[in-house]
Write a protein that holds these residues in place. Structure first.
Motif, PDB file in Angstrom:
ATOM      1  N   SER B 159       0.821  -1.211   0.000  1.00 59.36           N
ATOM      2  CA  SER B 159       0.000   0.000   0.000  1.00 59.36           C
ATOM      3  C   SER B 159       0.860   1.269   0.000  1.00 59.36           C
ATOM      4  N   PRO B 213      -5.248   4.934   2.018  1.00 60.03           N
ATOM      5  CA  PRO B 213      -5.026   3.480   2.104  1.00 60.03           C
ATOM      6  C   PRO B 213      -4.371   3.067   3.426  1.00 60.03           C
ATOM      7  N   LEU B 243      -6.439   0.876  -3.363  1.00 62.04           N
ATOM      8  CA  LEU B 243      -5.165   0.751  -4.092  1.00 62.04           C
ATOM      9  C   LEU B 243      -5.379   0.745  -5.609  1.00 62.04           C
TER      10      LEU B 243
END
Lengths: 324, 270
Positions: B159, B213, B243
């Motif tokens: 991420s 994220p 993502l």
């Protein structure tokens, strides 16, 4: 062959006018420029600061897109296929930028080589050869920040050769270098064209460099190509004067009168001295043969003779002055 | 594909060689996160947590509070370190090296993710150090380090790389892009629940936290390490969507920035 046809570049940018107002400014950096670079030849692009040299070179290197015009490299349209074109061209700029100072020469070349997707074993071999060529083999593991200016410039050249480009654009490559290193670099540039058959475009402020290296020259002013030709063609077409200086013994009055008659309205004649005379003839054409014939017919002894041909710097300056 | 991978590795190596040329840098990197971490931990401890609403569910002991904060700091530092490569884009502009990269036929997406991943070495080091803290502080908790810590590492790396890639592209647009980073960085630390559980946020703040994220990464990692009954699937879906959206946004912006650079030739302005 690299053929650029009718290239123009218009930049549009905003300029602040007070706190809240902004004005759109349009600048025509390059106008209708056409040029050719053959393999194995060195082509010079000369002009004053802001003339459009760097914009032209950046368009040819696919860094910026021309507003209009076409660039073909061996029939490949590099405006549309710029990623493909980048594999066969490279740009080397003068100065100490464009390389990582904290990395060594080896690490710099490993990185830039990887950007071209060169296989590791091929790349290592290539790095070895190029470093040898530019004389940096012994210092390849030293961080670039400890290099001299000349060494950094040689590394720049090594970087520019990493993808074995067919065409190389050199943007003031000897800028700020001392005379020894500049001379060494010039001989190296000549070798690239002669031995490696690279097509080279060179921009520089040093006219002597152009005279020494270039097979063909373009003079650019205010974004326009204002003159072009081989150095000899430019001298012949654009020269304003040839100067002949003779040192003679016993110049008779008759000889002086006849000489002035022959050159009347064609040249500017100055005669100085008493027993030993200095005759200076400045003309657009070369009258050396006529002068010698006239003096010989009057039995005047010529002690010394100098023919000063027009130098390129003067020609370029004249062209630029006229184009303004 | 092979070339793309080669570029990512070359970019990572270069970033590492350029930024981490001495061992002292690794130690100095730990200094601030550890100071801020202890500052936060002892701030919490100065209150009677058993009476605080935060001391329920996820955080129900001193050990779990410690792990909550450690994971928050690890996650945040993963994101922050990968964003730092974007900050350095200014130096690349100034040194002309960015122009040299653009001069090559290299895939720009590979370059931006390589830059982002350039902080991986630093993160491995930071993660290992903080993991020792987790081991020490979680004696009474059942944490299976051999399986859970690598999963946590993978989630953070993935991420943070996607986030770092986006930041790198944004910095390609302009030398003034640092402003945008300032707008995103501090809010990310607050809204992602680095120091405070997002469950305690009002609705509007919860809505903002969904954007980052880091929020979803922390939810999953804390869920793994603290063995809470979080909705696994929901958190994983949220993270995946986030993502994918960031990846698409990165590609779109990259196309725009490429066009912008080729049209305006402003890559060497600094």
């Amino acid at each position: 062959m690299l053929i650029a046809t009718n290239l123009s570049k218009k930049f549009v940018y905003k300029e602040s006018k007070g706190l809240f107002k902004k004005k759109l400014i349009v600048k025509n950096a390059v106008n209708d420029v056409s040029l050719k670079i053959e393999s194995g030849k060195i082509v010079g692009l000369i002009g004053v600061n802001g003339a459009g040299k760097t914009t032209t070179i950046k368009m040819l290197a696919s860094l910026i897109k021309p507003t209009t015009g076409e660039i073909l490299i061996d029939n490949l349209d590099i405006i549309k296929e710029h990623k493909k074109a980048k594999r066969i061209i490279n740009l080397i700029s003068g100065g100490e930028r464009n390389i990582y100072w904290r990395l060594t020469a080896q690490e710099n070349l490993e990185y830039f080589g990887a950007l071209y997707g060169i296989p590791k074993d091929v790349l290592n071999q290539k790095i070895e050869t190029i470093l040898e060529m530019v004389g940096l083999t012994e210092s390849k593991d030293i961080p670039v920040e400890r290099y001299s200016k000349g060494m950094k410039q040689r590394l720049q050249i090594a970087r520019g050769l990493i993808n074995d480009p067919k065409y190389i654009f050199l943007d003031e490559p000897t800028l700020g270098l001392d005379i020894n290193i500049a001379k060494e670099l010039r001989s190296y540039i000549r070798k690239l064209a002669d031995d490696e058959n690279k097509g080279i475009l060179l921009t520089t402020h040093y006219i002597s460099e152009v005279e020494e290296l270039c097979d063909y020259i373009y003079i650019i002013s205010n974004g326009y190509i204002v003159a072009e030709g081989t150095p000899d063609e430019l001298k012949e077409e654009l020269s304003t004067k040839t100067q002949v200086v003779l040192t003679v013994e016993v110049l008779t009055e008759q000889a002086e009168v006849e000489l002035k008659d022959i050159l009347e309205c064609k040249a500017e004649v100055t005669i100085e001295g008493e027993n030993i005379h200095t005759i200076k003839v400045i003309s657009k054409e070369n009258f050396t043969a006529e002068i010698i014939r006239c003096l010989s017919s009057h039995n005047v002894s010529i002690l010394n003779m100098k023919l000063m041909e027009p130098d390129l710097e003067e020609i370029v300056l004249n062209v630029l002055r006229r184009s303004e | 594909m092979k070339d793309t991978f080669k570029i990512v590795i070359a970019e990572m190596k270069k970033q590492h060689r350029h930024n981490f040329h001495s061992y002292s840098i690794y130690f100095s990197l730990l200094l601030w996160p550890i100071i801020i971490f202890f500052n936060t931990y002892y701030t919490y401890l100065s209150f009677d947590l058993t009476k605080a609403p935060v001391f329920s569910g996820l955080i129900n002991s001193k050990q779990s509070l410690l792990i909550f904060l450690i994971t928050g700091f690890i996650g945040y530092n993963f994101f922050y370190s990968m964003v730092q490569s974007a900050w350095q884009m200014g130096a690349e502009r100034q040194n002309g090296t960015l122009e040299t990269i653009i001069l090559s036929p290299a895939n720009w997406l590979a370059v931006v993710y390589g830059r982002s991943l350039g902080a991986l070495f630093q993160n491995v080091w930071m993660f290992s150090t903080f993991s020792i803290l987790i081991i020490i502080s979680s004696r009474s908790l059942e944490v299976n380090f051999f399986t859970q810590i690598p999963i946590a590492f993978f989630i953070f790396t993935l991420s943070a790389t996607v986030w770092g890639g986006l930041m790198n592209v944004i910095f390609l647009f302009s030398r003034d892009a640092a402003i945008l980073n300032n707008v995103l960085d501090d809010p990310m630390e607050f809204f992602s629940g680095v120091r405070v559980p997002t469950e305690t946020f009002p609705v509007w703040a919860k809505m903002i936290s969904v954007i980052f994220p880091l929020t979803h990464s922390l939810t999953i990692v804390r869920g793994i390490l603290l063995k809470t009954n979080i909705a696994w699937m929901e958190a994983a879906i949220k993270l995946s969507i986030s993502l994918v959206l960031l990846f698409i946004l990165t590609i779109v912006l990259l196309k725009l920035v490429e066009k912008n650079i080729r049209d305006n030739g402003n890559i060497t302005f600094y």
